[in-house]
Structure formats: structure tokens, C-alpha cells
Scaffold this motif. Structure first.
Motif, mmCIF file in Angstrom:
data_model
loop_
_atom_site.group_PDB
_atom_site.id
_atom_site.type_symbol
_atom_site.label_atom_id
_atom_site.label_comp_id
_atom_site.label_asym_id
_atom_site.label_seq_id
_atom_site.Cartn_x
_atom_site.Cartn_y
_atom_site.Cartn_z
ATOM 1 N N ILE A 234 0.886 -1.173 0.000
ATOM 2 C CA ILE A 234 0.000 0.000 0.000
ATOM 3 C C ILE A 234 0.921 1.219 0.000
ATOM 4 C CG2 ILE A 234 -1.786 1.293 1.219
ATOM 5 C CD1 ILE A 234 -2.846 -1.376 0.353
ATOM 6 N N VAL A 235 0.801 2.084 -1.014
ATOM 7 C CA VAL A 235 1.701 3.233 -1.106
ATOM 8 C C VAL A 235 1.050 4.540 -0.655
ATOM 9 C CG1 VAL A 235 3.144 2.198 -2.896
ATOM 10 C CG2 VAL A 235 1.168 3.590 -3.572
ATOM 11 N N GLU A 236 -0.293 4.561 -0.638
ATOM 12 C CA GLU A 236 -0.993 5.753 -0.164
ATOM 13 C C GLU A 236 -2.403 5.367 0.235
ATOM 14 O OE1 GLU A 236 -1.724 10.463 -1.369
ATOM 15 O OE2 GLU A 236 -0.717 9.128 -2.771
ATOM 16 N N SER A 237 -2.933 5.990 1.279
ATOM 17 C CA SER A 237 -4.321 5.759 1.669
ATOM 18 C C SER A 237 -4.860 6.994 2.370
ATOM 19 C CB SER A 237 -4.450 4.537 2.585
ATOM 20 O OG SER A 237 -3.871 4.790 3.847
ATOM 21 N N GLY A 238 -6.178 7.170 2.256
ATOM 22 C CA GLY A 238 -6.790 8.325 2.896
ATOM 23 C C GLY A 238 -8.178 8.588 2.354
ATOM 24 N N PRO A 239 -8.825 9.681 2.792
ATOM 25 C CA PRO A 239 -10.145 10.038 2.273
ATOM 26 C C PRO A 239 -10.077 10.241 0.760
ATOM 27 C CG PRO A 239 -9.577 11.362 4.210
ATOM 28 C CD PRO A 239 -8.344 10.628 3.821
ATOM 29 N N VAL A 240 -11.132 9.824 0.047
ATOM 30 C CA VAL A 240 -11.120 9.871 -1.421
ATOM 31 C C VAL A 240 -10.819 11.275 -1.939
ATOM 32 C CG1 VAL A 240 -12.633 9.733 -3.444
ATOM 33 C CG2 VAL A 240 -12.536 7.839 -1.860
ATOM 34 N N GLY A 241 -11.507 12.280 -1.416
ATOM 35 C CA GLY A 241 -11.295 13.648 -1.885
ATOM 36 C C GLY A 241 -9.858 14.111 -1.703
ATOM 37 N N GLU A 242 -9.276 13.762 -0.561
ATOM 38 C CA GLU A 242 -7.900 14.159 -0.243
ATOM 39 C C GLU A 242 -6.909 13.479 -1.181
ATOM 40 O OE1 GLU A 242 -4.935 15.979 2.339
ATOM 41 O OE2 GLU A 242 -7.096 16.228 2.338
ATOM 42 N N VAL A 243 -7.057 12.164 -1.370
ATOM 43 C CA VAL A 243 -6.104 11.408 -2.185
ATOM 44 C C VAL A 243 -6.223 11.778 -3.670
ATOM 45 C CG1 VAL A 243 -5.430 9.088 -2.957
ATOM 46 C CG2 VAL A 243 -5.931 9.501 -0.543
ATOM 47 N N LEU A 244 -7.450 11.946 -4.166
ATOM 48 C CA LEU A 244 -7.632 12.216 -5.592
ATOM 49 C C LEU A 244 -7.345 13.667 -5.973
ATOM 50 C CD1 LEU A 244 -10.775 10.100 -6.582
ATOM 51 C CD2 LEU A 244 -8.379 9.435 -6.471
ATOM 52 N N HIS A 245 -7.544 14.593 -5.033
ATOM 53 C CA HIS A 245 -7.299 16.001 -5.357
ATOM 54 C C HIS A 245 -5.940 16.495 -4.871
ATOM 55 C CE1 HIS A 245 -11.807 15.969 -5.659
ATOM 56 N NE2 HIS A 245 -11.455 16.504 -6.801
ATOM 57 N N ARG A 246 -5.393 15.828 -3.850
ATOM 58 C CA ARG A 246 -4.060 16.202 -3.353
ATOM 59 C C ARG A 246 -3.207 14.953 -3.178
ATOM 60 N NH1 ARG A 246 -7.533 19.773 -1.278
ATOM 61 N NH2 ARG A 246 -8.181 18.415 0.425
ATOM 62 N N PRO A 247 -2.962 14.213 -4.263
ATOM 63 C CA PRO A 247 -2.157 12.987 -4.155
ATOM 64 C C PRO A 247 -0.731 13.309 -3.735
ATOM 65 C CG PRO A 247 -2.434 13.603 -6.450
ATOM 66 C CD PRO A 247 -3.294 14.530 -5.663
ATOM 67 N N ARG A 248 -0.128 12.421 -2.938
ATOM 68 C CA ARG A 248 1.221 12.703 -2.434
ATOM 69 C C ARG A 248 2.255 11.688 -2.922
ATOM 70 N NH1 ARG A 248 0.211 16.516 1.817
ATOM 71 N NH2 ARG A 248 2.454 16.802 1.967
ATOM 72 N N HIS A 249 1.825 10.478 -3.284
ATOM 73 C CA HIS A 249 2.789 9.496 -3.770
ATOM 74 C C HIS A 249 2.945 9.634 -5.283
ATOM 75 C CE1 HIS A 249 4.806 5.682 -4.606
ATOM 76 N NE2 HIS A 249 5.091 5.622 -3.312
ATOM 77 N N PRO A 250 4.168 9.545 -5.805
ATOM 78 C CA PRO A 250 4.377 9.676 -7.261
ATOM 79 C C PRO A 250 3.543 8.695 -8.090
ATOM 80 C CG PRO A 250 6.474 9.765 -6.116
ATOM 81 C CD PRO A 250 5.456 9.452 -5.078
ATOM 82 N N TYR A 251 3.279 7.491 -7.539
ATOM 83 C CA TYR A 251 2.478 6.514 -8.279
ATOM 84 C C TYR A 251 1.020 6.969 -8.395
ATOM 85 C CZ TYR A 251 0.220 2.117 -9.582
ATOM 86 O OH TYR A 251 -0.520 1.157 -10.225
ATOM 87 N N THR A 252 0.459 7.472 -7.290
ATOM 88 C CA THR A 252 -0.920 7.986 -7.324
ATOM 89 C C THR A 252 -1.019 9.146 -8.305
ATOM 90 O OG1 THR A 252 -1.012 7.465 -4.947
ATOM 91 C CG2 THR A 252 -2.850 8.697 -5.866
ATOM 92 N N ILE A 253 -0.043 10.030 -8.275
ATOM 93 C CA ILE A 253 -0.025 11.167 -9.195
ATOM 94 C C ILE A 253 0.016 10.682 -10.638
ATOM 95 C CG2 ILE A 253 1.363 13.157 -9.970
ATOM 96 C CD1 ILE A 253 2.250 13.407 -6.981
ATOM 97 N N ALA A 254 0.847 9.669 -10.893
ATOM 98 C CA ALA A 254 0.978 9.130 -12.254
ATOM 99 C C ALA A 254 -0.326 8.477 -12.716
ATOM 100 C CB ALA A 254 2.124 8.123 -12.304
#
Length: 324
Positions: A234-254
Motif C-alpha cells: 500500500i503506497v498511499e491511503s486516505g479520504p477519497v477527496g484528499e487522495v484524488l485532489h491532493r495525491p502525495r505518492h508519485p504513483y498515485t499522481i501518475a
């Protein structure tokens, strides 16, 4: 609130002719009562394997849980005998699979297959089970349920078969539903209907749902929290709005950069270079570093662990997501 399901430091190994392959590499995941949690990532990241581990469905000869814990309703599932699992599967934990035609037995009528489960887990008579089957088919909005119970799976459309599976999964009062790519084989219109139906029915019953998908748009529509998985971690986890609008892991961003802009504005779609690593010889350190444009020396040497960066938002990255 105590989690309904808590997976802690879960390691799963596959034993093959080429040696031991670590396919889950220390998974940490929590799912709370009545919650929809999305588990996303590319094919081969370990999403389905995580669900199969919870259900005790790992192939006995070739796979093993080498470390970690899976707690469900305060009970440890790791090491539980198969006989005890049989009373949990279908009754307390259910699963909806990607391809309903493979999950239903083509030789038996829909009503026969539903009644068998209801008799096993709810102790109903054949007559009661038939009445309950019709009631559940109606609940998942299948027209003419009295006729459908007498039909075979091949006589139904893909969307109808998936509704039947949903009725079978929830009909025994399961507390946890594992939905493994439940709409991938369906067209977009039917996909939206099934997801809406799943969400409404689970909300009414208070059922928790782990929704496994590669589609971030599906997660945005249905889930409250999301966990992003890459190569057994698991490389990132959190509230959907937070993760999708402010992603912090390079993989999520990609992953997000590979999606069309949801508000209709034109954007340049970017593919992620390379591919998911071979787990027989996984890269050292962060497993994403060979594909990451921001990787530095530490990323190649030491694996980062999930760390809290804000309330309920966790990321496993040595740069701590400050580039985002």
C-alpha cells in the motif's frame, strides 16, 4: 470505532520452481463498519490476492501467509481451519467476482443456486429458500424474479448475472462484501447501475464493502476512503477527496495523470513508463523507484513505510509527497 476488518503487516509468499516470490509485502489496511473502501492499482499489484487472503482462498500447495494478521470482528483469520472458514464464507464475508458467468454454475437454475446458499447459511427449508430467492432478486431490481429463478445463467445478460451474484452475496446478511472488479466486464451504463445498486443495498444493510478496481473514477463515485496499491505494497491511503485532489505518492499522481480530466477540460494524458516489476526479483527499496522520475539514492536502498502526513492520510514515500 473498532474496525470490522484489520489487516496488519500481511506477507504472502508463492512457492514455485524458480523459488519463493513475495507477492504481498507487508499490507496494512483497515475497514470500518458500514464503510466503502476502494483498493486501486494496476493489474498484478496484489489487490485480488489481498481479498483471497481474507477469505482463506489462497492455493494451499503454492501459497502461504508467512507473516501478519487478518482480524475480522475481533477474530484472527490467519491459521483458521478450513472447516471454520466454511461457516464464515457466504454468511459473514461474501465476494462478488469480476466475471459472473464463471462464478455461477451453468448446469443449475438461478433459483437452485440461490436456495442452496440460503439453506446452508440461514437454515431455511426449500420452500422458504425459494420465496427468499425471489425476494432478493426483486430487491436487486431484477424484473420478473419469479421467472428468473427458473432460468439458467446463460439465459441472462451480464448485468443481470451480476445482480444475481449481488443478491447471493448479500442475501445471507454478510457483514463484509469483497467486490473484485465487479463491473469491469459490463458496459458503462450497466456498470453505473450495478455500482449504484451495490452502494444503496450495502448502505441499507450496513454492510462494509472492499471495492477492488483499477478505475479511479469508480472509486470517486462510490467510496469514502481509498488505498492505492503497487507491487504488493500500500503506497498511499486516505479520504477519497484528499487522495484524488491532493495525491502525495508519485504513483498515485501518475495514475491520475493517465486519466481524462473529469470536468471536460482538455489535458495531456501521460502513461507511466515501464511496467509492474517481476516479483521473483523485485527492486530493492521502494518498488516504484525504477518508474519514478523523482527517485533518489535513498529510494533505491530502503523501503519507505506508510507515514501519516495529515489526518487519516498516509503515504509511503521518502520525499513525503512534498513535491505534490
Amino acid at each position: 470505532m473498532e474496525p470490522l476488518l484489520r489487516i496488519s503487516d500481511l506477507h504472502v509468499d508463492f512457492l514455485g520452481y524458480a523459488g519463493v516470490t513475495r507477492v504481498l509485502n507487508g499490507i496494512d489496511l483497515e475497514l470500518f463498519p458500514g464503510e466503502f473502501l476502494g483498493l486501486v492499482g494496476e493489474s498484478g499489484s496484489g489487490k485480488s490476492l489481498t481479498a483471497n487472503s481474507v477469505l482463506g482462498l489462497l492455493p494451499k500447495r503454492s501459497a502461504r501467509i508467512s507473516k501478519g494478521s487478518i482480524m475480522f470482528e475481533g477474530q484472527e483469520l490467519v491459521g483458521k481451519p478450513e472447516k471454520e472458514f466454511q461457516s464464515i464464507r457466504g454468511k459473514k464475508i461474501s465476494m462478488v467476482f469480476q466475471e459472473p458467468m464463471n462464478a455461477l454454475n451453468p448446469s443449475f437454475k438461478i433459483g437452485t443456486q440461490m436456495a442452496e446458499i440460503l439453506k446452508l447459511h440461514k437454515g431455511l427449508t426449500s420452500k422458504e429458500a425459494k420465496v427468499e430467492s425471489v425476494r432478493w432478486l426483486s430487491r436487486v431490481r431484477i424484473p420478473h424474479p419469479e421467472r428468473i429463478v427458473n432460468e439458467y445463467p446463460f439465459e441472462l445478460s451480464g448485468g443481470m448475472r451480476q445482480r444475481v451474484l449481488l443478491a447471493m452475496a448479500l442475501g445471507c446478511g454478510a457483514k463484509l462484501l469483497l467486490a473484485d472488479e465487479p463491473t469491469t466486464a459490463l458496459d458503462v451504463t450497466i456498470q453505473a447501475q450495478i455500482l449504484q445498486l451495490m452502494k444503496e443495498t450495502a448502505d441499507q444493510l450496513g454492510t462494509s464493502v472492499l471495492l477492488i478496481t483499477h478505475d479511479l473514477a469508480v472509486v470517486a463515485q462510490t467510496c469514502r476512503r481509498v488505498a492505492v496499491m503497487y507491487s504488493g505494497n500500500i503506497v498511499e491511503s486516505g479520504p477519497v477527496g484528499e487522495v484524488l485532489h491532493r495525491p502525495r505518492h508519485p504513483y498515485t499522481i501518475a495514475l491520475l495523470q493517465a486519466l481524462p480530466n473529469p470536468d471536460g477540460k482538455q489535458n495531456d494524458l501521460r502513461s507511466i513508463p515501464g511496467s509492474v516489476p517481476n516479483l521473483l526479483t523485485p527492486p530493492s527499496g521502494c518498488r516504484f523507484h525504477p518508474r519514478c522520475t523523482l527517485a533518489e539514492k535513498k529510494c533505491r536502498e530502503i523501503r519507505p513505510l506508510l507515514t501519516s502526513i495529515s489526518e487519516n492520510h498516509y503515504v509511503a514515500c521518502w520525499r513525503d509527497g512534498h513535491h505534490a
